[in-house]
Design an enzyme around this catalytic site. Sequence first.
Site, mmCIF file in Angstrom:
data_model
loop_
_atom_site.group_PDB
_atom_site.id
_atom_site.type_symbol
_atom_site.label_atom_id
_atom_site.label_comp_id
_atom_site.label_asym_id
_atom_site.label_seq_id
_atom_site.Cartn_x
_atom_site.Cartn_y
_atom_site.Cartn_z
ATOM 1 C CD GLU A 128 -1.578 -2.445 1.478
ATOM 2 O OE1 GLU A 128 -0.450 -2.580 2.010
ATOM 3 O OE2 GLU A 128 -2.327 -3.413 1.217
ATOM 4 C CG HIS A 135 -11.967 -6.985 5.937
ATOM 5 N ND1 HIS A 135 -10.988 -7.539 6.708
ATOM 6 C CD2 HIS A 135 -11.676 -7.313 4.658
ATOM 7 C CE1 HIS A 135 -10.133 -8.203 5.924
ATOM 8 N NE2 HIS A 135 -10.527 -8.071 4.675
#
Lengths: 324, 323
Positions: free
Chosen positions: B60, B129
């Site tokens: 990322e 999540h």
Amino acid sequence: MPSLRPDQLKELYRLMAFTRRVDQEAVALQRQGELTAFPPLTGQEAAQVGSAYALQRQDFAFPSYREMGVAIVRGVDLVEYLRAYRGDWNGGLYDLYAHNFGPIASSVGSHALHAVGWAMGAALDGGGKAAIVYFGEGATSEGDVHEAMNFAGIFRAPVVFFVQNNQWAISVPVARQTAAPIHRKAEAYGFPGLRIDGNDVLAVHAATAEALERARAGGGPTLIEALTYRLGAHSTADDPTRYRQAAEVEPWRAQDPLLRLAAQIDDEDFTRQVVEEVEERVRDLRTRLLSAPRAEPEEMFEFVYAEPPATLAAQREELRQWHS
Amino acid sequence: MAQLTLVQALNEALRHELREDPRTLVFGEDVGRLGGVFRVTDGLQEEFGERRVFDTPLAESAIVGSAIGLALAGWRPVCEIQFDGFSYPALDQVITNLAKYRGRTRGRAALPVTIRIPSGGGIGGPEHHGESPETYYAHTAGLKVVAPSGPAEGYQLLRAAIRDPDPVIFLEPKSRYWTKEEVDAAAAGRLGQARIVREGTHATLIAWGAMTARCLQAAEAAAEDGVELEVVDCRSLVPLDVDTLSASVRKTGRAVVVHEAPLTAGFGAEISARLMETIFRDLKAPVLRVTGYDIPYPAAAVEAAYLPDLDRILTAVQKVLDY
Ligand SMILES: Cc1ncc(C[n+]2csc(CCOP(=O)(O)OP(=O)(O)O)c2C)c(N)n1
């Protein structure tokens, strides 16, 4: 690689001598209270000037905070460069696109990814350009540098990772950064890595020129580990006697890149003349730096956004009131 | 006009921008061949090729860091971070570089980078999540933070985000991904304008992202009891449309801010403070907040008890009405 002509050797010497003298002047200016801090590069002139000398106009250099020698070769105005260390603007005041020299990057290693992204973009535009990114051996412990090398390998980005292994990251020696030779890390990412004598300006130039040429031609990245030594302190706030012995420094003084190049040129009249030239240029730089306007408080609101949000415009207005 | 899910609307917005500006790029983890784990980038690689829509390694920080470099080279990157909880490896690049590069270069380098992040809870996801990271970004000067509430908003705001000259963190409400709505595919939106989604007179509910729909449900329930709630969708947190928020609360005199993120130092605190600073005399009750609790986002089986629901929202409304 064609070897450098005698006049080019002299040009390199001029650039390195000027870099050395400005470096000393910057330290002096800090002692006199004119700069807030400065990270000297004395001892690393061959690594910086030799590599930057291999760049072409269309290439882009991403420096860390110690690459004044690269800035000089790129033609960056040193007043605009040093005003970063005068505390006028973080990153420097120069236009990055005027000389394809990025802003001073102070977060160790994080700019390696920008060089890779720029190189990916240059490749998408059809190639013929390369990026070079400068960082120290300490930075090779940062995750971003490894993500950058991995990306570069995958996308065959035209980028040269130029590591100045100056043996110390502030007080931490290279043995505390890695258990493996730095240049060999390139193997893990699928591109060539090499270790060179970073105090031999001709070796530095030749290796960098070859790596850049390969990158421009679509041959992908290269990692260059230039072995060198930081002869001075990490910065004007540092005291190296707390972590290293004078006996360690001495042998490196004998490897002073300026002495080595002077010996190669072997022309005392020339080197004497350069000393005078450089003195004059530094005097001029000093005058221009000290007479440059200082940053105004209101400027800190500039350039945060293309258009400041209303809430920010209101804060700027509030500050304006305080200072009027 | 077409009935689209939020996923389809975002896909349309990306397609539109890729078509219109050949320097727009889309990249991230699994966005190419797969079309993204939520299929937001479905079919884009096929249409625009592997040079402009590509998969990256699983990294990322490098996704955002290379987006910065691509922007410096004149490209317009739209990158995807797969889930909210995995945006943190890139947080250093976002805070240290993405947000500061325009300033560091005295405005010479523009960074028109859009970072799309599927966000928020309510879909029964595993750990990492279901988070709502908006405050980290809103607290970082130099970023814009946009949080659409549904398909029509998503389409317009994403197109506006991509065209914006500054970096935009674009938080997509996962729990709304499969909601259908009429989408006017001709309109690109503007950043920095809140929207009154329902008019009312007794109190104002303020939300963004998935909580906008929940506030609308609450308003409908309240209306059955004769309480008329105004619902305001912030749409963007930075810039924040303080004028629209305070005008609404000046009218109703009462406000409840609703968000999924934890209470302490959540963005509701910022909105509450802004209302105090601008319309203190018009407030008939303290501004209340209905939010997630000050805990790590919980496991799926209990997330419904964590997320603001109608009971909690309506109880807060009752409190401000009774004050
Ligand atoms: C991410 C980050 N961590 C820590 C620092 C503080 N710091 C500044 S320079 C430095 C040492 C860097 O060493 P190296 O990468 O070898 O480069 P050199 O300073 O020797 O040129 C440290 C720890 C920083 N600037 N950035």
